[in-house]
Enzyme design. Sequence first.
Site, PDB file in Angstrom:
ATOM      1  N   GLU A 237       3.352  -2.616 -10.515  1.00 38.71           N
ATOM      2  CA  GLU A 237       2.782  -1.993  -9.312  1.00 38.71           C
ATOM      3  C   GLU A 237       3.501  -0.714  -8.902  1.00 38.71           C
ATOM      4  O   GLU A 237       4.729  -0.690  -8.777  1.00 38.71           O
ATOM      5  CB  GLU A 237       2.794  -2.983  -8.138  1.00 38.71           C
ATOM      6  CG  GLU A 237       2.158  -2.426  -6.879  1.00 38.71           C
ATOM      7  CD  GLU A 237       1.930  -3.475  -5.800  1.00 38.71           C
ATOM      8  OE1 GLU A 237       1.571  -3.085  -4.668  1.00 38.71           O
ATOM      9  OE2 GLU A 237       2.103  -4.679  -6.076  1.00 38.71           O
TER      10      GLU A 237
ATOM     11  N   LYS B  10      -3.219  -6.736  -5.071  1.00 41.06           N
ATOM     12  CA  LYS B  10      -3.427  -7.950  -4.276  1.00 41.06           C
ATOM     13  C   LYS B  10      -4.539  -8.753  -4.930  1.00 41.06           C
ATOM     14  O   LYS B  10      -5.636  -8.230  -5.158  1.00 41.06           O
ATOM     15  CB  LYS B  10      -3.832  -7.609  -2.836  1.00 41.06           C
ATOM     16  CG  LYS B  10      -2.688  -7.460  -1.875  1.00 41.06           C
ATOM     17  CD  LYS B  10      -2.025  -8.778  -1.624  1.00 41.06           C
ATOM     18  CE  LYS B  10      -0.720  -8.599  -0.876  1.00 41.06           C
ATOM     19  NZ  LYS B  10       0.201  -9.686  -1.149  1.00 41.06           N
TER      20      LYS B  10
END
Length: 416
Positions: A227, A243
């Site tokens: 990420e 997410k």
Amino acid sequence: MLHAGAVVDHCPLPPMGRPPGAPVGCHARHHALSAFRWHRGDPGDPAELVAGFLADNGLPVRNLGRTGDKYQTIGAGEICGASLYVSADAGAVMAGGVIGSRSPVPCIPDVYAVVYRHARDVTPSGDMSGQPWTPVPAGPAPDRPASWSLGPWRESWTRAGHSRAVEQVREAIGRGDVYQVNIVGHASAAYTGDPGPALRRVAGLAGARYGGVLTGDGWAIATASPETLIEVRDGRVVTRPIKGTRPATAAGRRELLGSAKERAEHVMIVDLERNDLARLPGTGPVRVEELFAVREWSGLWQAESVVTADLDPDVGLAELLRAVCPGGSVTGAPKLAALDRIAALEPVGRGVSMGGLGWIGHDHLDLGLTIRTVAVDGSRAHVWAGGGITIDSVAVAEVEEAAAKTGPVRAALRGR
């Protein structure tokens, strides 16, 4: 120049692998020249202090919007860039939020920056000292076991305790205190021997966009993070929040794409990240270039979005860190209210996890979020994992998701 609140060392520490986010062209050529350290409780603004240290070492961190794609070959002895690590605690300080429990790895600074030059002489292993390095306390060589052995994991909370924390977050959401909170658990295990090969296995996990190892005095951090916390190139700032998680199977992909709960949680964090970038002076417009794209990380599907903006030429590193740290996908919304809940619920500090770690060069900045990350000190290995809680969360599912995220990291440490 030594800045107030900072400790700057001239430190010929050899790396145990490629520093996270470092350019491929610099691989096996890094020689640590000097380092900056800031610990929780030290005086001064950590964002401004580390920016000053990097600027004094010739890196263009005062006007990040002016750094274009001007890559040039760095010669031997020249500064090629710096590793930068910012802990979750330091991020909370930068954001003006509540700090949680203390780190279980207090020997690791909360802000750490290492400036590297290109070495003139490189051994085949890439170790500038010609000797293996291990974060085991100094002592006679025969007293240092060479083989790696990892003991049983000791969890920071039980499955029941984790479930209770999920329910407490749902109650806070029901009261209107928060919309979403990311809660994180910790585990540690005693080890003997040289952790280097195990940490390199972690850094080499599939999908690790920021795979690498950062070393310090008696400690090391290995990350397999997929990420992006923040990236700056050619006057453009980018964040890529993740997410939503499912097993990397056809059924798991269908379930992730079809989950209203996961999509709502994801969009909420995308909105938070848009707001973070919009806080940067003169920056914008903020755009969502990709929404809820499904990507694979080490046997898991994860949903990722891409949020970008044109960066004002005179925005500096300190302003950037204050705007984005700690990352929205590992805190919640609203961010400061989520930090309050996190501090109240998590029994063990986040330590090196849920912070930022990456590279600052002459032409770009690229920091990954320290998820899927391991820390070792002189005696124990530490891992963290968690997930975002919404009003629709089911406690047992959240516990299982956290276990799924930490599973590949623990397996890599054991050599499986």
